[in-house]
Write a protein that holds these residues in place. Sequence first.
Motif, short mmCIF file in Angstrom:
data_model
loop_
_atom_site.label_atom_id
_atom_site.label_comp_id
_atom_site.label_asym_id
_atom_site.label_seq_id
_atom_site.Cartn_x
_atom_site.Cartn_y
_atom_site.Cartn_z
N THR A 5 0.84 -1.20 0.00
CA THR A 5 0.00 0.00 0.00
C THR A 5 0.87 1.24 0.00
O THR A 5 1.95 1.27 0.59
CB THR A 5 -0.96 0.02 1.20
OG1 THR A 5 -0.22 0.03 2.42
CG2 THR A 5 -1.92 -1.17 1.15
N PHE A 6 0.38 2.28 -0.70
CA PHE A 6 1.10 3.55 -0.80
C PHE A 6 0.09 4.69 -0.83
O PHE A 6 -1.09 4.49 -1.10
CB PHE A 6 2.01 3.58 -2.03
CG PHE A 6 1.30 3.42 -3.35
CD1 PHE A 6 0.85 4.52 -4.06
CD2 PHE A 6 1.10 2.15 -3.87
CE1 PHE A 6 0.21 4.37 -5.28
CE2 PHE A 6 0.45 1.99 -5.10
CZ PHE A 6 0.01 3.09 -5.80
N SER A 7 0.58 5.88 -0.52
CA SER A 7 -0.30 7.05 -0.41
C SER A 7 0.03 8.10 -1.46
O SER A 7 1.19 8.33 -1.79
CB SER A 7 -0.16 7.69 0.96
OG SER A 7 -0.48 6.76 1.96
N LEU A 67 7.30 13.72 -3.13
CA LEU A 67 7.34 12.31 -3.50
C LEU A 67 8.60 11.73 -2.86
O LEU A 67 9.71 12.09 -3.25
CB LEU A 67 7.35 12.16 -5.02
CG LEU A 67 6.08 12.67 -5.70
CD1 LEU A 67 6.29 12.84 -7.18
CD2 LEU A 67 4.92 11.74 -5.41
N LYS A 68 8.44 10.88 -1.87
CA LYS A 68 9.57 10.42 -1.05
C LYS A 68 10.12 9.07 -1.45
O LYS A 68 11.24 8.73 -1.10
CB LYS A 68 9.15 10.35 0.42
CG LYS A 68 8.76 11.67 1.02
CD LYS A 68 8.34 11.47 2.45
CE LYS A 68 7.83 12.76 3.06
NZ LYS A 68 7.31 12.53 4.42
N GLY A 81 9.79 3.08 -12.52
CA GLY A 81 9.61 3.58 -11.17
C GLY A 81 8.31 4.34 -11.05
O GLY A 81 7.96 5.15 -11.91
N LEU A 82 7.58 4.08 -9.99
CA LEU A 82 6.34 4.78 -9.68
C LEU A 82 6.61 5.63 -8.44
O LEU A 82 6.87 5.09 -7.36
CB LEU A 82 5.22 3.77 -9.42
CG LEU A 82 3.85 4.33 -9.11
CD1 LEU A 82 3.27 5.00 -10.35
CD2 LEU A 82 2.92 3.22 -8.64
N ALA A 83 6.60 6.94 -8.60
CA ALA A 83 6.88 7.84 -7.48
C ALA A 83 5.64 7.95 -6.60
O ALA A 83 4.53 8.13 -7.10
CB ALA A 83 7.30 9.21 -8.00
N VAL A 84 5.84 7.85 -5.29
CA VAL A 84 4.73 7.94 -4.34
C VAL A 84 5.15 8.81 -3.17
O VAL A 84 6.33 9.01 -2.90
CB VAL A 84 4.27 6.54 -3.85
CG1 VAL A 84 3.81 5.69 -5.03
CG2 VAL A 84 5.35 5.83 -3.07
#
Length: 145
Positions: A5-7, A67-68, A81-84
């Motif tokens: 899970t990511f925000s 985006l960390k 890469g998917l920045a989240v």
Amino acid sequence: MQVLTFSLEGSTFGLPTSVVGEVIRMPSLTGLPGAPMGLLGLMNLRGRMLPVVDPRFWLHIESENPLKHVVVVVGEGESMGLAVEQVDSIIETAVHEDVPDMVDERLKPLISGYFQTERGFVFVWHSHGPYFLWDLMHQAGEMLS
């Protein structure tokens, strides 16, 4: 199903762990002139250059939250890469395999199902969801040319 899970701007999403190669802190990125909107740049991951996308662009999420993290998504013969904003956890859960009516139209092609936690709904992306975003960004770039 195991889901990472990511925000993004207060909403929680998930990806099947079967397509997650690793999660890293946001690295330095190399920008590309003329890149499609939403492409943050390229990152060097142990000698491999991977594109890093910002899903907030396609989802029309305006946020000043940094985006960390980058979720490295592994597909058949390719990675990206998917920045989240935040990576939350890995959850083993049953996923309802449909898309609720309350999901925004822009999100529907990305979503394969959902589950609910004490904090609310978590929408699980198709394993190809990040690649779908990549395709949309290319199409948008071609339309702008």
